[in-house]
Design a protein around this motif. Structure first.
Motif, short mmCIF file in Angstrom:
data_model
loop_
_atom_site.label_atom_id
_atom_site.label_comp_id
_atom_site.label_asym_id
_atom_site.label_seq_id
_atom_site.Cartn_x
_atom_site.Cartn_y
_atom_site.Cartn_z
N GLY A 71 0.81 -1.21 0.00
CA GLY A 71 0.00 0.00 0.00
C GLY A 71 0.84 1.27 0.00
N GLN A 72 1.85 1.31 0.87
CA GLN A 72 2.71 2.49 0.93
C GLN A 72 3.58 2.63 -0.31
N ALA A 73 3.94 1.51 -0.91
CA ALA A 73 4.72 1.55 -2.14
C ALA A 73 3.90 2.22 -3.25
N SER A 74 2.63 1.82 -3.38
CA SER A 74 1.75 2.42 -4.38
C SER A 74 1.50 3.88 -4.09
N ASN A 75 1.27 4.21 -2.84
CA ASN A 75 1.02 5.59 -2.43
C ASN A 75 2.23 6.48 -2.69
N SER A 76 3.42 5.92 -2.52
CA SER A 76 4.65 6.68 -2.78
C SER A 76 4.76 7.07 -4.24
N GLY A 77 4.40 6.13 -5.14
CA GLY A 77 4.42 6.43 -6.57
C GLY A 77 3.41 7.50 -6.94
N LEU A 78 2.23 7.45 -6.35
CA LEU A 78 1.20 8.45 -6.62
C LEU A 78 1.63 9.83 -6.13
N HIS A 79 2.29 9.87 -4.98
CA HIS A 79 2.81 11.14 -4.48
C HIS A 79 3.81 11.75 -5.46
N ALA A 80 4.67 10.90 -6.02
CA ALA A 80 5.67 11.38 -6.97
C ALA A 80 5.02 12.00 -8.20
N ILE A 81 3.93 11.40 -8.66
CA ILE A 81 3.22 11.92 -9.83
C ILE A 81 2.61 13.29 -9.53
N VAL A 82 1.96 13.41 -8.36
CA VAL A 82 1.37 14.69 -7.96
C VAL A 82 2.44 15.76 -7.82
N LEU A 83 3.55 15.40 -7.19
CA LEU A 83 4.64 16.35 -6.99
C LEU A 83 5.26 16.79 -8.33
N SER A 84 5.27 15.88 -9.31
CA SER A 84 5.84 16.22 -10.63
C SER A 84 5.04 17.33 -11.30
N ASN B 139 5.10 12.23 5.58
CA ASN B 139 6.31 11.42 5.72
C ASN B 139 6.79 10.91 4.36
N ILE B 140 5.84 10.55 3.48
CA ILE B 140 6.21 10.10 2.14
C ILE B 140 6.85 11.26 1.37
N VAL B 141 6.27 12.44 1.49
CA VAL B 141 6.82 13.61 0.81
C VAL B 141 8.23 13.90 1.31
N ILE B 142 8.41 13.87 2.63
CA ILE B 142 9.72 14.13 3.23
C ILE B 142 10.75 13.10 2.78
N ASN B 143 10.35 11.82 2.86
CA ASN B 143 11.28 10.74 2.47
C ASN B 143 11.62 10.79 0.99
N THR B 144 10.65 11.19 0.16
CA THR B 144 10.91 11.32 -1.27
C THR B 144 11.90 12.45 -1.53
N PHE B 145 11.67 13.58 -0.87
CA PHE B 145 12.53 14.75 -1.06
C PHE B 145 13.92 14.56 -0.45
N GLN B 146 14.05 13.67 0.54
CA GLN B 146 15.37 13.41 1.12
C GLN B 146 16.34 12.86 0.08
N VAL B 147 15.80 12.24 -0.94
CA VAL B 147 16.62 11.77 -2.06
C VAL B 147 16.44 12.69 -3.26
N ALA B 148 15.20 13.13 -3.51
CA ALA B 148 14.90 13.92 -4.71
C ALA B 148 15.64 15.26 -4.72
N ILE B 149 15.63 15.97 -3.60
CA ILE B 149 16.28 17.29 -3.56
C ILE B 149 17.79 17.17 -3.76
N PRO B 150 18.48 16.30 -2.99
CA PRO B 150 19.91 16.15 -3.24
C PRO B 150 20.22 15.67 -4.65
N SER B 151 19.38 14.74 -5.17
CA SER B 151 19.61 14.23 -6.53
C SER B 151 19.43 15.34 -7.56
N THR B 152 18.40 16.17 -7.37
CA THR B 152 18.18 17.30 -8.27
C THR B 152 19.32 18.30 -8.17
N LEU B 153 19.76 18.56 -6.93
CA LEU B 153 20.87 19.49 -6.74
C LEU B 153 22.14 18.96 -7.39
N GLU B 154 22.29 17.63 -7.40
CA GLU B 154 23.45 17.04 -8.07
C GLU B 154 23.43 17.40 -9.56
#
Length: 477
Positions: free
Chosen positions: A100-113, A246-261
C-alpha cells in the motif's frame, strides 16, 4: 476462463520482476542495467542527433546548444531527481513488503511532478535570457533563446517522463521503461531533420522535435499506468492515494539532493564553458559540447549500472539485507570499471572518425582537429567515474541523498572546478589544462565517495548483526 488465465499470467510476471530485485544482487544489476543501458543509449543518441543536425547550421548554433544544455540538464534533473526519490522509497517499501505504501509513494511522486513543473516553468522562462547572458552566450544568444524557450516551456513533459520511468524501474519492470524511452529517441531522430531543414525551423525545430517526441512517450507510459493497469503496484488514486507528509519528506530526502546534483553538474558545465571562452572563445565551447556528448554516450553502461544500484540497494536496505547491499556495491564497481576500460579505448582509437560526424559541413569543418584531441583526452573521464557514481547511487538507494550530494559537490563543484582553473587558467595550459583538471577532480572526488560508502556499509552490517543478536536473545528468553 481466458480472463482467469490472463490474470494468473499477469501475476506470475509481476512476481518475476519482484523476485529479480529481491534476489541475487549480481543478477539483478545485470538484468536491470542492460535495458537501462539501451534506454540511456537512446537518450544520448537523440541528444547527439540534435548536435549533429544543428552542427550543419554552423558553430554558433552548436555553441548555443552548449549554452542551453547545462540549463536543460537542470530541467531533466527535476524529473530524474524526483524519480530517484520515488524509486528509492518505492524499492524500500517493496523490500519491507508494504504494498500500500509503495503504491502511495508512486502516486505522491506523480502529484509532486505536476506541482514542481508548473513552478519551475514560470521561473525558467523569466530568468532564461539573463542566465544565458551571464554564461557568455554573446552572439549565440538568439539561437539559444529560440531553443531554450521551447524546451523550458514544456517542462512538465520531461519531469513526468522521469518520474514515470522511475516507477517502472522501482518494481523491476525495465522493459517498458526502455520502450518508452525508445519511442522518444526514435521519433526525435526522425523528426529532427524534418523540423530543422524540411520545415525550415532551424534550431527551434530541434527543440520542437524533442518536445513532441517526449510528449508521445508520456502518453504511452500514462496508458500503461492508468489504461492497461497491469503493473505490480496499483496507481489508482481513489484506492491508494492518501496525502502523507512522511512520504513527501522521504521522497525529497533523495529527490532534492539528486536534483541538486544535476544542478551542480549543470553549474560545472557553465563554469567550464566560461573557462573555455576565456582560453579560446566560443568555438572551444562548441568543441567541448560535441566531445562531451560522445563521453556521455560512453558513460551509458555506467549510468545503466548505477541506476540499477538504486533499486537493488533500496530493496536490500528495506529488507535489512546488508550482504546484498555490500555485494551490490562492490560488484557494480567491478563491472563498471571493466566496461569503462573498453569504452575509453574505443573512443581513443576512433577519435578522428567520431569527430567527422560534427564537422561534415564547411561551416563546422574547422572544428575537426580540436574535436579529435578533445575526445582523446576526455575518454579518460569514463575511467574515473565508476567508484564515485556507484557509491553515490548506493546512498540514494538507502535514502541518504545528502551523502550522495556531498560526494557530487566535492567531486564536481569543488575539485573539478579548482583543478580545471589551476591547470587551464593559472598555469596557462589552456583548453587541454581545463580538460585534464576535470579528469583529476573527478577521480579524486570519486575515491573519497568510494571510501565513504564502504564505511557506511560496514557500519550498517554491524547494526544489522546487532539487531539479529538482540532478536535471538529475546526469543531465547
Amino acid at each position: 476462463m481466458n480472463n482467469i488465465i490472463k490474470g494468473e499470467t499477469m501475476t506470475k510476471q509481476k512476481n518475476k520482476n519482484i523476485e529479480v530485485i529481491t534476489g541475487d544482487p549480481k543478477r539483478a544489476i545485470r538484468k536491470l542495467s542492460v535495458p537501462m543501458m539501451v534506454s540511456m543509449f537512446l537518450i544520448v543518441l537523440y541528444n547527439l542527433a540534435d548536435s549533429v543536425w544543428v552542427a550543419g547550421l554552423g558553430s554558433d548554433a552548436l555553441a548555443a546548444i552548449g549554452f542551453v544544455t547545462p540549463l536543460f540538464m537542470i530541467l531533466i534533473g527535476l524529473g530524474n531527481g524526483l524519480g530517484a526519490g520515488a524509486n528509492s522509497l518505492i524499492a524500500r517499501y517493496i523490500g519491507a513488503d508494504d504494498y500500500g505504501q509503495a503504491s502511495n509513494s508512486g502516486l505522491h511522486a506523480i502529484v509532486l511532478s505536476i506541482i514542481i513543473s508548473v513552478i519551475f516553468t514560470i521561473i525558467m522562462l523569466i530568468v532564461l535570457k539573463p542566465l544565458l547572458i551571464i554564461m557568455g552566450a554573446g552572439n549565440t544568444i538568439d539561437y539559444a533563446m529560440k531553443y531554450g524557450i521551447v524546451i523550458f516551456g514544456s517542462l512538465i513533459v520531461f519531469v513526468f517522463s522521469g518520474v514515470a520511468s522511475a516507477i517502472f524501474r522501482s518494481e523491476g519492470d525495465m522493459k517498458r521503461a526502455t520502450y518508452a524511452i525508445a519511442v522518444t529517441a526514435i521519433l526525435n531522430i526522425i523528426l529532427d531533420p524534418i523540423f530543422i531543414y524540411y520545415l525550415n525551423l532551424g534550431i527551434e525545430g530541434a527543440a520542437w522535435a524533442t518536445v513532441i517526441s517526449a510528449t508521445i512517450s508520456c502518453i504511452v507510459m500514462g496508458y500503461w499506468i492508468w489504461g492497461k493497469r497491469d503493473l505490480y503496484l496499483d496507481y489508482n488514486f481513489k484506492k491508494y492515494f492518501k496525502w502523507n507528509n512522511n512520504i513527501v519528506i522521504n521522497t525529497f530526502q533523495v529527490a532534492i539532493p539528486s536534483t541538486l546534483e544535476n544542478l551542480i553538474m549543470s553549474g560545472l558545465a557553465i563554469i567550464i564553458n566560461i573557462m573555455l571562452v576565456m582560453c579560446s572563445g566560443t568555438q572551444a565551447v562548441a568543441v567541448y559540447t560535441a566531445s562531451m556528448r560522445i563521453v556521455q554516450m560512453a558513460m551509458i553502461p555506467l549510468i545503466g549500472i548505477a541506476t540499477a544500484v538504486i533499486t537493488v540497494a533500496g530493496v536490500a536496505y528495506g529488507s535489512h539485507n546488508y550482504k546484498n547491499l555490500k555485494l551490490g556495491h562492490s560488484y557494480s564497481i567491478k563491472l563498471g570499471f571493466v566496461v569503462s576500460i573498453i569504452l575509453g579505448a574505443i573512443m581513443v582509437i576512433f577519435s578522428k572518425q567520431i569527430a567527422y560526424a560534427f564537422s561534415y559541413t564547411s561551416a563546422s569543418a574547422a572544428m575537426a582537429p580540436e574535436l579529435a584531441t578533445a575526445i582523446s583526452i576526455l575518454s579518460l573521464f569514463v575511467l574515473a567515474i565508476p567508484f564515485g557514481i556507484m557509491s553515490s547511487m548506493v546512498f540514494q538507494g538507502v535514502g541518504k541523498g545528502i551523502n550522495s550530494l556531498i560526494i557530487t559537490v566535492l567531486r564536481s563543484l569543488i575539485l573539478e572546478s579548482i583543478f580545471a582553473y589551476v591547470l587551464g587558467i593559472v598555469l596557462g595550459w589552456g583548453v587541454s589544462g581545463v580538460y585534464i583538471g576535470v579528469l583529476l577532480g573527478c577521480f579524486v572526488g570519486g575515491m573519497v565517495g568510494y571510501a565513504w560508502a564502504k564505511t557506511f556499509i560496514k557500519n550498517y552490517a554491524k547494526k544489522c548483526k546487532d539487531m539479529l543478536k538482540s532478536e535471538d536473545t529475546t526469543i531465547q528468553q
